[in-house]
Scaffold this active site. Structure first.
Site, short mmCIF file in Angstrom:
data_model
loop_
_atom_site.label_atom_id
_atom_site.label_comp_id
_atom_site.label_asym_id
_atom_site.label_seq_id
_atom_site.Cartn_x
_atom_site.Cartn_y
_atom_site.Cartn_z
CG ASP A 33 92.93 124.16 51.15
OD1 ASP A 33 93.79 123.50 50.84
OD2 ASP A 33 92.07 124.23 50.10
CB ILE A 34 95.79 119.52 52.65
CG1 ILE A 34 96.78 118.51 53.40
CG2 ILE A 34 96.17 119.54 51.30
CD1 ILE A 34 96.08 118.22 54.82
CD GLN A 96 87.00 123.30 39.08
OE1 GLN A 96 86.80 123.58 37.96
NE2 GLN A 96 86.57 122.41 39.75
CG HIS A 102 86.38 122.79 45.53
ND1 HIS A 102 86.76 122.28 44.27
CD2 HIS A 102 87.35 123.79 45.64
CE1 HIS A 102 87.70 122.71 43.83
NE2 HIS A 102 88.03 123.52 44.46
CG HIS A 104 88.60 127.92 48.21
ND1 HIS A 104 89.84 126.95 48.51
CD2 HIS A 104 88.50 127.28 46.68
CE1 HIS A 104 90.22 126.60 47.48
NE2 HIS A 104 89.54 126.68 46.22
P1 AMP Z 1 91.02 124.93 43.70
O1 AMP Z 1 92.51 125.19 43.17
O2 AMP Z 1 90.05 126.14 43.78
O3 AMP Z 1 90.61 123.72 42.77
O4 AMP Z 1 91.05 124.39 44.81
C1 AMP Z 1 91.58 123.14 45.58
C2 AMP Z 1 92.15 122.89 46.65
O5 AMP Z 1 91.84 121.77 47.32
C3 AMP Z 1 93.24 123.50 47.04
O6 AMP Z 1 93.29 124.66 47.69
C4 AMP Z 1 94.02 122.57 47.59
O7 AMP Z 1 94.83 122.91 48.78
C5 AMP Z 1 92.84 121.69 48.18
N1 AMP Z 1 93.26 120.21 48.26
C6 AMP Z 1 93.68 119.26 47.31
N2 AMP Z 1 93.73 118.04 48.01
C7 AMP Z 1 93.44 118.17 49.27
C8 AMP Z 1 93.22 117.21 50.15
N3 AMP Z 1 93.58 116.05 50.01
N4 AMP Z 1 92.93 117.51 51.36
C9 AMP Z 1 92.65 118.94 51.55
N5 AMP Z 1 92.65 119.81 50.64
C10 AMP Z 1 93.14 119.40 49.44
#
Ligand code: AMP
Length: 140
Positions: A33-34, A96, A102, A104
């Protein structure tokens, strides 16, 4: 299947957006996760563009969950956390932020201050039973 170009996770699948990929197979990719909430915060996404738990095909989900387990075991072995939360958000009310399925994997440490914990407060038995009956009616 055409990938929705605007979907950031589809663009990670197609390698149009770089990511720290850990492992992948036919159904899913695991990457860092970024915006990690803890060191070792990993995401496992479906390659197929399903928005969330409501529309991902069950057989795909069945094949992804062992990968989630493998990643959780790796995170546990590498970071030695006190625990791990699996988190999977569905819809804006559940915060979300990326509408592409996805899971986590979040390593946790005692008193890490992450706001994912809630106190146990006993519910009213009649309300719990009434809600159970409403759900049984749908699950029958
Ligand atoms: P959610 O809020 O549960 O939908 O989680 C989405 C997750 O995706 C968040 O924790 C973001 O930090 C992660 N995220 C979004 N864009 C990227 C990316 N390009 N690379 C890695 N993680 C990402």
């Amino acid at each position: 299947m055409a990938l929705p170009y605007h979907c950031i996770f589809c663009r990670i699948v197609s390698r149009d957006v770089p990511s720290y990929i850990l492992t992948e197979d036919e159904d899913c990719i695991a990457f860092m996760d970024i915006n990690p909430v803890a060191p070792g915060h990993v995401l496992i996404i479906s390659k197929h563009h399903a928005e969330n738990i409501f529309d991902i095909p069950a057989p795909t989900l069945q094949r992804i969950m062992p990968v989630v387990q493998r990643v959780a075991l790796a995170v546990n072995a590498v970071f030695l956390p006190d625990g791990i939360n699996l988190l999977q958000a569905n819809g804006p009310g559940a915060a979300q932020s990326v509408p592409h399925f996805h899971v986590h994997v979040v390593p946790r440490w005692s008193n890490d201050g992450l706001g994912m914990n809630w106190p146990l407060r006993p519910g009213e038995r009649s309300a719990i039973e009434a809600n159970a009956e409403r759900l049984r009616a749908v699950l029958r």
